[in-house]
Design a protein around this motif. Sequence first.
Motif, PDB file in Angstrom:
ATOM      1  N   PHE A  23       0.838  -1.200   0.000  1.00  0.00           N
ATOM      2  CA  PHE A  23       0.000   0.000   0.000  1.00  0.00           C
ATOM      3  C   PHE A  23       0.874   1.252   0.000  1.00  0.00           C
ATOM      4  O   PHE A  23       0.705   2.160  -0.820  1.00  0.00           O
ATOM      5  N   LEU A  24       1.825   1.322   0.911  1.00  0.00           N
ATOM      6  CA  LEU A  24       2.661   2.525   1.031  1.00  0.00           C
ATOM      7  C   LEU A  24       3.617   2.680  -0.139  1.00  0.00           C
ATOM      8  O   LEU A  24       3.885   3.805  -0.579  1.00  0.00           O
ATOM      9  N   SER A  25       4.133   1.579  -0.665  1.00  0.00           N
ATOM     10  CA  SER A  25       5.052   1.701  -1.803  1.00  0.00           C
ATOM     11  C   SER A  25       4.297   2.153  -3.059  1.00  0.00           C
ATOM     12  O   SER A  25       4.816   2.951  -3.839  1.00  0.00           O
ATOM     13  N   PHE A  26       3.065   1.665  -3.267  1.00  0.00           N
ATOM     14  CA  PHE A  26       2.274   2.126  -4.405  1.00  0.00           C
ATOM     15  C   PHE A  26       1.848   3.577  -4.215  1.00  0.00           C
ATOM     16  O   PHE A  26       1.804   4.345  -5.171  1.00  0.00           O
ATOM     17  N   LEU A  27       1.537   3.948  -2.989  1.00  0.00           N
ATOM     18  CA  LEU A  27       1.115   5.315  -2.713  1.00  0.00           C
ATOM     19  C   LEU A  27       2.236   6.317  -2.996  1.00  0.00           C
ATOM     20  O   LEU A  27       1.970   7.441  -3.416  1.00  0.00           O
ATOM     21  N   ALA A  28       3.475   5.891  -2.812  1.00  0.00           N
ATOM     22  CA  ALA A  28       4.612   6.777  -3.071  1.00  0.00           C
ATOM     23  C   ALA A  28       4.671   7.196  -4.538  1.00  0.00           C
ATOM     24  O   ALA A  28       5.101   8.311  -4.848  1.00  0.00           O
ATOM     25  N   PHE A  29       4.227   6.326  -5.453  1.00  0.00           N
ATOM     26  CA  PHE A  29       4.230   6.681  -6.872  1.00  0.00           C
ATOM     27  C   PHE A  29       3.201   7.759  -7.205  1.00  0.00           C
ATOM     28  O   PHE A  29       3.344   8.459  -8.201  1.00  0.00           O
ATOM     29  N   GLY A  30       2.178   7.890  -6.397  1.00  0.00           N
ATOM     30  CA  GLY A  30       1.134   8.868  -6.669  1.00  0.00           C
ATOM     31  C   GLY A  30       1.386  10.239  -6.092  1.00  0.00           C
ATOM     32  O   GLY A  30       0.625  11.164  -6.349  1.00  0.00           O
ATOM     33  N   PHE A  78     -15.361  -7.031 -10.126  1.00  0.00           N
ATOM     34  CA  PHE A  78     -13.962  -7.205  -9.751  1.00  0.00           C
ATOM     35  C   PHE A  78     -13.847  -8.340  -8.745  1.00  0.00           C
ATOM     36  O   PHE A  78     -14.767  -8.623  -8.004  1.00  0.00           O
ATOM     37  N   GLN A  79     -12.681  -8.956  -8.693  1.00  0.00           N
ATOM     38  CA  GLN A  79     -12.459  -9.957  -7.660  1.00  0.00           C
ATOM     39  C   GLN A  79     -11.955  -9.286  -6.390  1.00  0.00           C
ATOM     40  O   GLN A  79     -11.373  -8.209  -6.442  1.00  0.00           O
ATOM     41  N   ASP A  80     -12.193  -9.926  -5.263  1.00  0.00           N
ATOM     42  CA  ASP A  80     -11.801  -9.384  -3.967  1.00  0.00           C
ATOM     43  C   ASP A  80     -10.278  -9.258  -3.897  1.00  0.00           C
ATOM     44  O   ASP A  80      -9.554 -10.162  -4.299  1.00  0.00           O
ATOM     45  N   SER A  81      -9.802  -8.126  -3.422  1.00  0.00           N
ATOM     46  CA  SER A  81      -8.359  -7.904  -3.350  1.00  0.00           C
ATOM     47  C   SER A  81      -8.029  -7.115  -2.097  1.00  0.00           C
ATOM     48  O   SER A  81      -8.898  -6.767  -1.313  1.00  0.00           O
ATOM     49  N   ASP A  82      -6.770  -6.828  -1.931  1.00  0.00           N
ATOM     50  CA  ASP A  82      -6.356  -6.056  -0.760  1.00  0.00           C
ATOM     51  C   ASP A  82      -6.366  -4.563  -1.078  1.00  0.00           C
ATOM     52  O   ASP A  82      -6.720  -4.140  -2.163  1.00  0.00           O
ATOM     53  N   GLY A  83      -5.962  -3.764  -0.136  1.00  0.00           N
ATOM     54  CA  GLY A  83      -5.994  -2.318  -0.299  1.00  0.00           C
ATOM     55  C   GLY A  83      -4.982  -1.780  -1.283  1.00  0.00           C
ATOM     56  O   GLY A  83      -5.099  -0.653  -1.750  1.00  0.00           O
ATOM     57  N   ALA A  84      -3.962  -2.584  -1.621  1.00  0.00           N
ATOM     58  CA  ALA A  84      -2.926  -2.106  -2.530  1.00  0.00           C
ATOM     59  C   ALA A  84      -3.495  -1.826  -3.919  1.00  0.00           C
ATOM     60  O   ALA A  84      -3.064  -0.891  -4.592  1.00  0.00           O
ATOM     61  N   ASP A  85      -4.471  -2.612  -4.358  1.00  0.00           N
ATOM     62  CA  ASP A  85      -5.090  -2.358  -5.659  1.00  0.00           C
ATOM     63  C   ASP A  85      -5.849  -1.039  -5.671  1.00  0.00           C
ATOM     64  O   ASP A  85      -5.895  -0.352  -6.683  1.00  0.00           O
ATOM     65  N   ALA A  86      -6.439  -0.693  -4.550  1.00  0.00           N
ATOM     66  CA  ALA A  86      -7.142   0.584  -4.461  1.00  0.00           C
ATOM     67  C   ALA A  86      -6.162   1.748  -4.583  1.00  0.00           C
ATOM     68  O   ALA A  86      -6.481   2.776  -5.185  1.00  0.00           O
ATOM     69  N   VAL A  87      -4.974   1.591  -4.037  1.00  0.00           N
ATOM     70  CA  VAL A  87      -3.963   2.647  -4.156  1.00  0.00           C
ATOM     71  C   VAL A  87      -3.500   2.761  -5.598  1.00  0.00           C
ATOM     72  O   VAL A  87      -3.275   3.867  -6.095  1.00  0.00           O
ATOM     73  N   LEU A  88      -3.356   1.636  -6.290  1.00  0.00           N
ATOM     74  CA  LEU A  88      -2.988   1.704  -7.703  1.00  0.00           C
ATOM     75  C   LEU A  88      -4.047   2.453  -8.502  1.00  0.00           C
ATOM     76  O   LEU A  88      -3.721   3.237  -9.388  1.00  0.00           O
ATOM     77  N   LEU A  89      -5.297   2.236  -8.160  1.00  0.00           N
ATOM     78  CA  LEU A  89      -6.376   2.979  -8.806  1.00  0.00           C
ATOM     79  C   LEU A  89      -6.262   4.469  -8.492  1.00  0.00           C
ATOM     80  O   LEU A  89      -6.419   5.315  -9.370  1.00  0.00           O
ATOM     81  N   VAL A  91      -3.545   6.149  -7.812  1.00  0.00           N
ATOM     82  CA  VAL A  91      -2.417   6.693  -8.568  1.00  0.00           C
ATOM     83  C   VAL A  91      -2.814   6.895 -10.026  1.00  0.00           C
ATOM     84  O   VAL A  91      -2.514   7.932 -10.624  1.00  0.00           O
ATOM     85  N   ARG A  92      -3.508   5.925 -10.603  1.00  0.00           N
ATOM     86  CA  ARG A  92      -3.944   6.064 -11.995  1.00  0.00           C
ATOM     87  C   ARG A  92      -4.890   7.251 -12.167  1.00  0.00           C
ATOM     88  O   ARG A  92      -4.771   8.008 -13.137  1.00  0.00           O
ATOM     89  N   LEU A  93      -5.815   7.404 -11.248  1.00  0.00           N
ATOM     90  CA  LEU A  93      -6.744   8.529 -11.356  1.00  0.00           C
ATOM     91  C   LEU A  93      -6.035   9.866 -11.195  1.00  0.00           C
ATOM     92  O   LEU A  93      -6.407  10.850 -11.836  1.00  0.00           O
ATOM     93  N   ARG A  94      -5.037   9.946 -10.343  1.00  0.00           N
ATOM     94  CA  ARG A  94      -4.289  11.195 -10.213  1.00  0.00           C
ATOM     95  C   ARG A  94      -3.526  11.502 -11.500  1.00  0.00           C
ATOM     96  O   ARG A  94      -3.419  12.660 -11.900  1.00  0.00           O
ATOM     97  N   LEU A  95      -2.997  10.478 -12.155  1.00  0.00           N
ATOM     98  CA  LEU A  95      -2.328  10.700 -13.437  1.00  0.00           C
ATOM     99  C   LEU A  95      -3.327  11.168 -14.493  1.00  0.00           C
ATOM    100  O   LEU A  95      -3.022  12.063 -15.286  1.00  0.00           O
TER     101      LEU A  95
END
Length: 108
Positions: A23-30, A78-89, A91-95
């Motif tokens: 979660f935190l490593s993906f959030l750093a990209f955003g 969507f299939q059930d996933s952890d919070g890291a996928d939400a952070v990737l979303l 980051v994509r939306l911010r881009l």
Amino acid sequence: MAVTLLLRGRGLKQSVQGVAQHFLSFLAFGIIPLFEYFVMRPFMDVLGKTRVTMLITLTALPINFVLNYGLIFGNVGFQDSDGADAVLLFVRLRLIDKCFVHLGESVI
């Protein structure tokens, strides 16, 4: 490296620590697109292009809500996933927001 040390010091379970680390490593990209959006949005508001920033914000909010709901809880196809996928979303939306701000700056 520092994230791992901080999370180990919190006494979390291994599974929770893994999700939090992703979660935190993906959030750093955003962070960079988010800061750029927060700089460009008031700039465009001052130039009188408040409609563009309002449309970007009002369009991104329901998209973010529906897709995060789907990714976190496994609904909306969507299939059930952890919070890291939400952070990737996030980051994509911010881009995408950043691209629309730059597009609105040049077109309108």
